[in-house]
Design an enzyme around this catalytic site. Structure first.
Site, mmCIF file in Angstrom:
data_model
loop_
_atom_site.group_PDB
_atom_site.id
_atom_site.type_symbol
_atom_site.label_atom_id
_atom_site.label_comp_id
_atom_site.label_asym_id
_atom_site.label_seq_id
_atom_site.Cartn_x
_atom_site.Cartn_y
_atom_site.Cartn_z
ATOM 1 N N SER A 80 1.053 -1.198 0.048
ATOM 2 C CA SER A 80 -0.194 -0.006 0.177
ATOM 3 C C SER A 80 1.026 1.175 0.109
ATOM 4 C CB SER A 80 -0.786 0.091 1.231
ATOM 5 O OG SER A 80 -1.621 1.187 1.156
ATOM 6 N N TYR A 108 -8.771 3.304 2.340
ATOM 7 C CA TYR A 108 -9.547 2.216 2.762
ATOM 8 C C TYR A 108 -8.562 0.947 2.786
ATOM 9 C CZ TYR A 108 -12.669 -1.592 1.893
ATOM 10 O OH TYR A 108 -13.397 -2.828 1.728
ATOM 11 N N GLU A 109 -7.386 0.894 2.052
ATOM 12 C CA GLU A 109 -6.214 0.001 2.043
ATOM 13 C C GLU A 109 -6.097 -0.150 3.411
ATOM 14 O OE1 GLU A 109 -3.248 0.746 -0.625
ATOM 15 O OE2 GLU A 109 -4.505 0.596 -2.486
ATOM 16 N N LEU A 110 -5.605 0.922 4.185
ATOM 17 C CA LEU A 110 -5.210 0.666 5.691
ATOM 18 C C LEU A 110 -6.338 0.127 6.563
ATOM 19 C CD1 LEU A 110 -3.207 1.325 7.808
ATOM 20 C CD2 LEU A 110 -4.057 3.774 7.760
#
Length: 364
Positions: free
Chosen positions: A201, A275-277
């Site tokens: 990410s 959103y990835e985190l």
């Protein structure tokens, strides 16, 4: 008089006894009284000795003129050659009593001499009297000074060696762990059913301010982790075809990954990577299916922009990229990153040097 019996040479007691009897008009040789012979001291005497040393056992008794004392220490396998019986020494006191003594000398004491009864007996018409001498090794409290000193020095050396090993183990624990993985061929990726070793990410902006950060994520990390160490990374813009549902794709890819690598910067928490985190934190905190690795690509003085839930993770760790120092494959940065990645049986590509910078060409 029995054999091996003599007067004590120059004995003052003997001269006094003879002079006293001559002054009284008595025959100095005549025996005026008879006593019951008795060995002096306890009937059993334990003597503490050290192996390899010498000892003298002195047996004394009151007895009559014709009585005598002797040692008895014969074994079935014969007498030990280091045991020597001395002559009997007999004197007459001024009171008319006879005193006799006889020494047993034992040289270079060995285990055969220990816990064995050395009997001293006075022989008389009135009956014998016997005393036993038993040799025992000295107790631990009687350790010789030089032995104690050697023991202390040895203990200090061993303690110092252990302390050095502990310190070295703390300092080089990462190197030892990686060596153990390589030596045992440990592989954590065989049965977990996941597709990727790590989901990367990063800030996906292509502007000048984010160019180096993006290049690190999409070029340097794959070159080292994939091409050199054999890991399989998931990089969204490289591995996912455009046009799909981004949110669903990201969540599915993170679920299929064993680690979540986050390349940090102060601009990281923009909308397109938030959103990835959040998805990764859900997998780590709730599902407990992934571990998070934070890479500080550029110095970050304040991490308050990250969610507070990240502080609850015990599995996350921040690695600092230090430009030139971190470039070689065997730098501390890559060793720490490999330690946090899942254990996997991979080999570096042929023709590559461990110390070669990751941005340089192949080895000559």
């Amino acid at each position: 008089m029995p054999p091996n019996t003599r007067w004590a040479p120059g004995s003052s007691l003997a001269r006094q006894a003879v002079l006293s009897q001559e002054q009284q008009g008595l025959d100095p040789v005549a025996d005026r009284s008879t006593i019951i012979p008795a060995i002096l001291g306890p009937k059993i005497e334990h003597v503490e000795v050290e192996l390899g040393t010498d000892v003298q056992l002195n047996c004394s008794a009151w007895l009559n003129e014709k009585d005598y004392i002797y040692w008895s220490f014969h074994r079935k396998d014969g007498q030990d050659p280091n045991e020597h019986e001395g002559e009997e020494i007999k004197i007459r006191t001024s009171e008319g009593k006879w005193h006799a003594s006889r020494i047993l000398r034992i040289e270079n004491i060995n285990k055969k001499n220990l816990n064995f009864s050395y009997n001293c007996t006075v022989s008389s018409d009135k009956g014998p009297d016997t005393k036993r001498f038993i040799l025992l090794t000295k107790g631990r409290g009687d350790i010789p000074g030089h032995v104690f000193t050697r023991g202390m020095v040895t203990a200090l050396v061993i303690s110092g060696g252990i302390l050095c090993l502990v310190i070295a183990g703390v300092i080089y624990r990462i190197d030892l762990a990686l060596f153990y993985r390589h030596f045992t061929g440990r592989d954590e990726t065989l049965t977990d059913g996941k597709t990727y070793d790590a989901f990367v990410s990063y800030l996906k902006g292509c502007g000048p301010a984010h160019g180096e950060e993006r290049a690190f994520a999409v070029e340097v990390l794959p070159r080292v982790l994939e091409e050199h160490f054999g890991y399989k990374l998931c990089i969204f813009e490289r591995d996912v075809a455009p046009g799909g549902a981004v949110v669903d794709e990201i969540h599915s890819l993170i679920e299929q990954s064993r680690r979540l690598i986050i390349v940090l910067s102060t601009s990281y928490m923009l909308n397109e990577v938030r959103y990835e985190l959040e998805s990764g934190l859900h997998e780590a905190l709730v599902e407990r299916k992934i571990k998070i690795i934070l890479i500080e690509f550029t110095p970050v003085s304040d991490f308050t922009f990250l969610p507070q839930s990240l502080q609850l993770l015990k599995s996350h760790r921040v690695l600092k990229w230090k430009a030139d120092k971190s470039l070689p494959y065997n730098s501390r940065f890559w060793k720490n990153l490999l330690y946090l990645m899942p254990a996997k049986t991979v080999q570096p590509r042929r023709g590559e040097c461990e110390a070669e910078p990751v941005l340089a060409g192949s080895c000559p």
